[in-house]
Scaffold this active site. Structure first.
Site, short mmCIF file in Angstrom:
data_model
loop_
_atom_site.label_atom_id
_atom_site.label_comp_id
_atom_site.label_asym_id
_atom_site.label_seq_id
_atom_site.Cartn_x
_atom_site.Cartn_y
_atom_site.Cartn_z
N HIS A 1 0.80 -1.23 0.00
CA HIS A 1 0.00 0.00 0.00
C HIS A 1 0.83 1.28 0.00
CE1 HIS A 1 -3.49 -2.41 0.26
NE2 HIS A 1 -3.56 -2.55 1.57
N GLU B 1 -11.81 -3.91 -2.18
CA GLU B 1 -10.93 -2.92 -2.79
C GLU B 1 -10.85 -3.15 -4.29
OE1 GLU B 1 -7.14 -3.24 -0.48
OE2 GLU B 1 -8.42 -4.59 0.69
N HIS C 1 -9.70 1.94 0.75
CA HIS C 1 -9.54 0.85 1.72
C HIS C 1 -10.48 1.01 2.92
CE1 HIS C 1 -7.65 -2.40 3.89
NE2 HIS C 1 -6.68 -2.52 2.98
#
Length: 382
Positions: free
Chosen positions: A133, A346, A207
């Site tokens: 991420h 996601e 997210h």
């Protein structure tokens, strides 16, 4: 300076093709106030959008985060259906990416390394030996520029930032904008834009952790989920894709028909043991949309009757079943977030795509732009 100037010109061009800025538009039902301050004294803004039905969303320029999302159940009762915090500081210290826009590359990159144009790049490794991420200081931890916008479909807020060449090891300067629009029929539309000065890789996602019964209200194992995907990408023990694309048929990963999330989550399957549950990318049915908006998933809570449809133009969907929530994080209203007390859906490109040449392309060439849209549409199930 030349690169920055070029980037600004590209960004302005993208703006002119998108949404009109409307900070002072009194018709827009957007309230801007202070969410709090960070330890270094920087002020964090909060944007509250309430639609004509009374449903609302709260956003912050810290991480372009969705702080709160209140939608009605079958009786009309409003509940907050996303996890988060009542102040900004814990988003930097205690958050497993609650509500954030993640990037420059959402999901994992194997050992934080990839090659581009014959050169190998080393990224921050913040998930054991892997990159996750965006790294140690990903987009979720940045203070973005916020701006109220008028879309004609509902009130919105546009967040933008510039990521410098070399941030977390990524090549090339990158402009990114994310626009949230909340409509009167309780649809949350998320529009992503990015443009690069030099070649780089990009994979952006939202997210949020959802519990349609209400944040902190039990587990999501009785939620019913359908995913419009016949294949998924299996992973190794470190949750990096093996490169295979396998059928979900006759496996716990078959959500082609609606089923309770808890039905197969404890099945004896190597992939479930690797992820501690579901933490995998589903390959959405590309033949049905080919880059157009497509119904990717439907989530329903039988208790409240709330339903969330996920529509996207992206090729993949990461379903994460809250396997690492363990009650140690205290969120909004003093609620301790329990094991599998929420889930994430996601929309994205596949994990580790820069190292998997047969996965959909995530390279963004210098001078090119990338746009994408995802919609989370809320209603009540029949």
């Amino acid at each position: 300076m030349k690169r920055i100037g070029t980037l600004i010109l590209v960004a302005v061009g993208m703006l002119s093709a998108g949404w009109a800025l409307a900070e002072q538009d009194s018709r827009m039902k957007v309230v801007v106030d202070e969410f709090g301050k960070l330890a270094d004294g920087r002020k964090v803004d909060r944007y509250t959008i309430k639609n004509s039905s009374g449903a609302s969303i709260q956003l912050t320029n810290l991480g372009a985060i969705i702080v709160s999302l209140k939608v009605p159940d079958r009786t009309g009762k409003l509940d907050d259906v996303v996890l988060g915090f009542d102040e900004p500081a814990p988003y930097l210290t205690d958050s497993p990416y609650f509500g954030a826009v993640v990037g420059r590359y959402a999901n994992r990159i194997d050992e934080g390394r990839f090659s581009l144009n014959g050169r190998e790049y080393a990224l921050a490794t913040n998930n054991d030996q892997n990159h996750l991420h965006g790294g140690n200081l990903g987009f979720d931890k940045l203070l973005w520029q916020g701006q109220v916008v008028d879309t004609g479909r509902g009130a919105g807020v546009r967040f933008s930032t510039v990521s410098a060449d070399g941030d977390e090891g990524y090549p090339g300067e990158l402009f990114v904008a994310v626009t949230y629009v909340f409509t009167d029929d309780n649809a949350l539309e998320i529009n992503y834009q990015s443009s690069a000065v030099d070649d780089t890789v990009v994979n952006l996602s939202q997210h949020s952790y959802f519990n349609l019964a209400g944040q902190g209200d039990g587990s999501i194992l009785d939620h019913t989920l359908q995913i419009n995907a016949d294949f998924y990408t299996p992973v190794d023990r470190t949750l990096i894709p093996t490169g295979e694309i396998l059928s979900v048929k006759k496996t716990p990963f078959d959500f082609t028909q609606p089923k309770p999330i808890g039905r197969d989550i404890k099945a004896k399957h190597e992939q479930l043991s690797f992820g501690g549950g579901y933490d995998h990318n589903w390959v959405l049915r590309r033949s049905e949309f080919e880059g157009q908006m497509h119904l990717a998933a439907v989530l329903t809570d039988p208790g409240s009757g709330r339903k969330m449809e996920v529509l996207t133009d992206q090729p993949g969907l990461q379903f994460y079943s809250g396997n690492f929530l363990d009650g140690s994080v205290t969120g909004k209203e003093g609620v301790a977030y329990a094991y599998r007390g929420a889930l994430a859906l996601e929309t994205q490109h596949y994990p580790d795509s820069p190292n998997q040449p047969h996965f959909p392309r995530t390279t963004l060439r210098g001078g090119e732009s990338f746009t994408s849209k995802t919609i989370y549409r809320f209603s009540v199930a029949n």
